[in-house]
Write an enzyme that holds these catalytic residues in place. Structure first.
Site, PDB file in Angstrom:
ATOM      1  N   GLY A 147     -18.402 -25.311 -27.546  1.00 41.97           N
ATOM      2  CA  GLY A 147     -16.970 -26.176 -28.159  1.00 41.97           C
ATOM      3  C   GLY A 147     -17.346 -26.407 -29.914  1.00 41.97           C
ATOM      4  O   GLY A 147     -18.537 -26.262 -30.649  1.00 41.97           O
ATOM      5  N   GLN A 176     -17.656 -28.596 -38.335  1.00 37.12           N
ATOM      6  CA  GLN A 176     -18.905 -28.208 -38.362  1.00 37.12           C
ATOM      7  C   GLN A 176     -18.816 -27.092 -39.346  1.00 37.12           C
ATOM      8  O   GLN A 176     -19.846 -26.245 -39.640  1.00 37.12           O
ATOM      9  CB  GLN A 176     -19.355 -27.825 -36.839  1.00 37.12           C
ATOM     10  N   CYS A 193     -25.681 -28.884 -30.129  1.00 33.66           N
ATOM     11  CA  CYS A 193     -24.857 -28.804 -30.830  1.00 33.66           C
ATOM     12  C   CYS A 193     -24.711 -27.313 -31.661  1.00 33.66           C
ATOM     13  O   CYS A 193     -26.257 -27.455 -30.941  1.00 33.66           O
ATOM     14  CB  CYS A 193     -24.475 -30.403 -31.101  1.00 33.66           C
ATOM     15  N   HIS A 228     -16.934 -35.511 -27.352  1.00 34.15           N
ATOM     16  CA  HIS A 228     -18.460 -34.016 -28.193  1.00 34.15           C
ATOM     17  C   HIS A 228     -17.191 -34.180 -29.714  1.00 34.15           C
ATOM     18  O   HIS A 228     -18.255 -34.251 -31.160  1.00 34.15           O
ATOM     19  CB  HIS A 228     -19.008 -33.206 -27.891  1.00 34.15           C
ATOM     20  N   GLU A 229     -16.661 -33.252 -29.048  1.00 33.40           N
ATOM     21  CA  GLU A 229     -16.037 -32.694 -30.662  1.00 33.40           C
ATOM     22  C   GLU A 229     -15.153 -33.431 -31.363  1.00 33.40           C
ATOM     23  O   GLU A 229     -14.836 -33.514 -32.744  1.00 33.40           O
ATOM     24  CB  GLU A 229     -15.170 -31.537 -29.650  1.00 33.40           C
TER      25      GLU A 229
HETATM   26 NI    NI Z   1     -21.229 -30.755 -31.983  1.00 33.51          NI
END
Ligand code: NI
Length: 170
Positions: free
Chosen positions: A46, A51, A92, A134-135
């Site tokens: 993901g 990010q 991550c 999480h995303e």
């Molecule tokens: Ni992440």
């Protein structure tokens, strides 16, 4: 398509709150395509726009073993969350080589726009449920290590800063 640079923890830009996408247009579709290429290249499951230093509510996910059917989430919302929680082993792309357990809802129902702009809803459980949560945290400026103890977090921070320094020197 282009591969984008992934911000590494503890880069302060990871703490930016993303704004909603006003219109799913060619610019957003281009971003989605670049994010997919970047995620596959980095072998992640993901990636959130945060990010790659784009602060708009866009996520790509592919949790399948046979890669190639990605899920694109634009302006995602969780419309249902189970009381039941689960602990998945999370990693991550912004925190390479670090894995730890974070409590997440075992099942969620998600509403989001697709790459076409169409709205759809789906149920997620297991790894997909964890990945969505999480995303979505990234879009709120939250990284999974923020759930860990201050001691663990400070160790991870030191390790990431050293890794970034070592790579710059190499
Ligand atoms: Ni992440």
């Amino acid at each position: 398509m282009a591969r984008l640079q992934i911000l590494r923890y503890p880069d302060p830009r990871l703490y930016t709150v993303a704004r909603p996408v006003a219109q799913v247009d060619e610019r957003i579709r281009g971003l989605v395509d670049d994010m997919l290429e970047t995620m596959y290249e980095a072998e992640g499951v993901g990636l959130a726009a945060t990010q790659v230093d784009v602060h708009e509510r866009v996520i790509v996910i592919d949790t399948a073993d046979a890669r190639g059917s990605p899920i694109v989430l634009i302006n995602p919302e969780l419309i249902e969350k189970s009381d039941e929680m689960m602990l998945g082993d999370e990693g991550c792309l912004s925190v390479p080589e670090i894995y730890d357990k974070v409590p997440r809802h075992a099942h969620v129902r998600v509403r989001a726009q697709e790459r076409s702009g169409e709205v759809r809803e789906f149920d997620a459980e297991g790894l997909l449920s964890v990945a969505v949560q999480h995303e979505m945290d990234h879009l709120l400026g939250k990284v999974f290590v923020d759930y860990l103890s201050p001691l663990k977090r400070s160790r991870i921070k030191t390790r990431m800063l050293k890794k970034t320094r070592d790579e710059a020197r190499a």
